[in-house]
Structures are given as C-alpha cells and as structure tokens.
Design a protein around this motif. Structure first.
Motif, mmCIF file in Angstrom:
data_model
loop_
_atom_site.group_PDB
_atom_site.id
_atom_site.type_symbol
_atom_site.label_atom_id
_atom_site.label_comp_id
_atom_site.label_asym_id
_atom_site.label_seq_id
_atom_site.Cartn_x
_atom_site.Cartn_y
_atom_site.Cartn_z
ATOM 1 N N ALA A 139 0.827 -1.209 0.000
ATOM 2 C CA ALA A 139 0.000 0.000 0.000
ATOM 3 C C ALA A 139 0.860 1.257 0.000
ATOM 4 O O ALA A 139 0.529 2.247 -0.669
ATOM 5 C CB ALA A 139 -0.932 -0.012 1.214
ATOM 6 N N ALA A 142 2.189 1.757 -3.478
ATOM 7 C CA ALA A 142 1.142 2.263 -4.360
ATOM 8 C C ALA A 142 0.869 3.743 -4.086
ATOM 9 O O ALA A 142 0.648 4.531 -5.011
ATOM 10 C CB ALA A 142 -0.135 1.443 -4.170
ATOM 11 N N ARG A 143 0.905 4.134 -2.820
ATOM 12 C CA ARG A 143 0.692 5.536 -2.472
ATOM 13 C C ARG A 143 1.817 6.397 -3.037
ATOM 14 O O ARG A 143 1.576 7.482 -3.571
ATOM 15 C CB ARG A 143 0.629 5.686 -0.957
ATOM 16 N N ALA A 314 -4.507 1.697 -1.448
ATOM 17 C CA ALA A 314 -4.054 2.112 -2.772
ATOM 18 C C ALA A 314 -5.142 2.911 -3.490
ATOM 19 O O ALA A 314 -4.856 3.945 -4.115
ATOM 20 C CB ALA A 314 -3.665 0.889 -3.595
#
Length: 366
Positions: A139, A142-143, A314
């Motif tokens: 996550a 993805a951020r 995400a």
C-alpha cells in the motif's frame, strides 16, 4: 544587494529542491557492495518476522528463535535487534536508533506483548503480522506511485519564476539588472520572492494534507489483527481489547481501546460501548455488534476487515492524488504565475522598452 542575495538564495534552494528525488517510503534500502548490511524497511522486517514464526513453530522458544535469526542475518540493524531480543529485551527498546522509532517495530513489540499476556500462539500471531506488514508495504508503494506525479508537478511549477528570468535573458533583455539596480526593480524582486515563497508554502501544505507522513503509530488494521489473535486464544472481547490496549504505546488509540474494554467489562451493550471509537476502528464496532447479536466468528470478521482496510489504501491514495493534482492549480494561478510575470515578464519588457527608448532618443538628437 539584499534583493540580489535573496534572489540567489531562492534560486539555489528551489533548484536543489526540484532536483532532489522524492524520499522512498518504507521501501527496501540499497545494500553497499563493500560492507553488506541488512536493510530495515517494512518488507525486510516482515521477512524477519516470518522467519521468526517459522522457527518458533518448529518448537523453539522465543529467545532461541531470536538467537537463530541473529546468526542467520548479515550484519545490520535487524541483527542488532535480534541479538537484543535474544537477550530478553523488548524489540521497541532493543532496536537500534532509527529502527526503534518505526511503526513496524512498534507492531512487533505489541504483538509479542499480546502473546505473552493472553497466551495466544506466538507463531500464528507473528505470521499474521508478517502478512499484514507485507500488505502495508504494498500500500505504501502504491501511495508513493500515486503521489509521484503531483509531487513532481509541484517541483517543476516552482521553477516558473526562475524560468521567467531565463526567458527574459534569452529574449535579449536584462531583467536581473533591472531588478537589482532600480527601486521599482527591487520592489518587483521582493514581490516575486514573496509570491514564490507563498506558492511553495501553499503547495507543501496541500501535499502534506493529501499525503501526511507516517508516524510511529501502530496501524489500525494491525490492531484489529492483534485483537483477533487474542480472541483466538479463547479470551472474551473485553479482555482481548484490554490486552491489546495495554500492549500499545500510550496514546489516543490505547486510551480508546481501554475505554471500550472497560465498558464491555461493565456489561454495556456493544452498540453503545463502541459508539465513541475513532473512525479507524469502525470495523471493530460493527464486528462487535454483529458478534453480540448473531454469534458470528468475531476473530474471522476482524481479520477480513483488516485485510479490506489495507487493500483500500491504494485506491484511497489514487483518489487523493487526483484531488491534489486539481488543487495545485490554485497556488499555481494565484502565486507562481504572478511571480513568473513579476520576476520575468515585466522586467524583461521594461528593459527592452528602455533600451529601445534610449536608442530612439539617441537617434533623434542632432
């Protein structure tokens, strides 16, 4: 001279900020070729925790498992952590400098404390924690990818005022001399610097609000995993929540969970006791009410809610990044573009017109 110094410092600071790459969030760290050292990112800690769970599941005690991990890892922060834990130290106090302040070590220390206080299977708890940390690492990556575009756009836009000066010089004007040598130029230079500073502050504020830095707080989804592990040891919800609250570092989350445990222990219905929980623990309140009214498997429901929360990171990051890209238009239009005009366009036009006027006047003199 003061304006010249300010312009020079502004140019140097802006170029340095633009050319510096964004920091890597919770990613693996590079390994030096000459002196191999183990990285201590989220993914590396998750691997170490999984290895620890594997050794414990084979029948070793927790200290023996830590000792085996310390012997298997290359020199680095994780090896120092494993040696301290093998000697009996809490990971949150035995981890070296920077690693001690991270969220992942706080999660590991809380998990081990919950196992010690509740009798929950240590291997199973650690394996669940390793899986959760891997999800959090994905996550975070993805951020970082989602916010890479808006962050780069903000850096590039901050070069606009400097680009105005360069454009004026390319057009044959001398905007820098005009900004430094005349009172009107000094005023425009000060105004341009102020507008550039405003644009920098505004953009930084928007970015920090959309993508706040991670702190030392144990992730709420990990807290749900810890409560589920305590429940699987046979404890009721009130004692499970109390054990997890006591394992967390003192703060708002620990206080909210302790208050919930006290209410449940006093016989308050789950719907009432969970009413004041923070928004991050909404799944805990809903699951508690479901288990109380329908007898559902609360541990399974909590683990599912925790996984869903991590998977949604995400998507939420993509939405916030898209909103940020739109909001960056405001500081661009109200601060950076005016700074571009004040520092580049107006001084260039004035210098060019001044030169033309001087030539015309000289030609008219007999």
């Amino acid at each position: 001279m003061i304006v010249a110094a300010l312009l020079t410092l502004t140019a140097a600071a802006t170029l340095a900020w633009v050319l510096t790459p964004p920091p890597v969030l919770a990613g693996p760290r590079p390994v030096r070729a000459r002196v191999p050292r183990a990285g201590a990112g989220t993914l590396e800690v998750a691997r170490m925790i999984e290895q620890l769970a594997t050794v414990i599941s084979s029948g070793s005690s927790i200290r023996q498992a830590w000792g085996a991990i310390a012997r298997s890892l290359p020199e680095g922060e994780l090896t120092e952590l494993a040696r301290a834990a093998a000697a009996g130290a809490d990971p949150r106090r035995g981890a070296p400098g920077r690693l001690r302040q991270t969220e992942v070590i706080g999660s590991l220390g809380a998990a081990l404390t919950v196992c010690e206080r509740t009798g929950a299977p240590t291997a199973g708890m650690l394996q669940s924690l390793a899986d959760a940390l891997r999800d959090l690492h994905d996550a975070a990556q993805a951020r970082r990818s989602a916010f890479a575009g808006p962050r780069s756009t903000a850096r590039i836009l901050l070069v606009l005022p400097l680009a105005g000066l360069g454009l004026g010089i390319l057009l044959g004007g001398d905007p820098l001399r005009l900004l430094l040598a005349s009172p009107a130029g000094n005023l425009m230079g000060a105004l341009g610097i102020a507008l550039t500073g405003l644009g920098w502050w505004w953009m930084r504020r928007l970015i920090r609000r959309a993508d706040p830095p991670s702190g030392q707080r144990v992730d709420p989804s990990v807290v749900l995993e810890l409560i589920a592990g305590a429940l699987e040891s046979g404890l009721p919800l009130s004692r499970s929540v109390s054990a997890v609250a006591g394992a967390l570092t003192a703060g708002p989350d620990a206080h909210a969970l302790e208050r919930l445990a006290t209410s449940l222990e006093a016989g308050v219905p789950a719907a009432v006791a969970t009413r004041e929980l923070p928004a991050e623990f909404t799944a805990l309140g809903e699951s508690a009410v479901l288990a109380e009214t329908a007898g559902a498997d609360l541990a399974h429901v909590l683990r599912s809610a925790a996984r869903d929360a991590r998977r949604g990171r995400a998507r939420h990051a993509e939405v916030r990044a898209a909103q940020l890209a739109v909001r960056l238009v405001l500081p661009t239009g109200l601060a950076l573009l005016p700074a571009f005009v004040v520092l580049g366009i107006i001084p260039t036009v004035m210098s060019l017109l001044g030169g033309t006027f001087s030539l015309t006047t000289a030609g008219a003199v007999p």
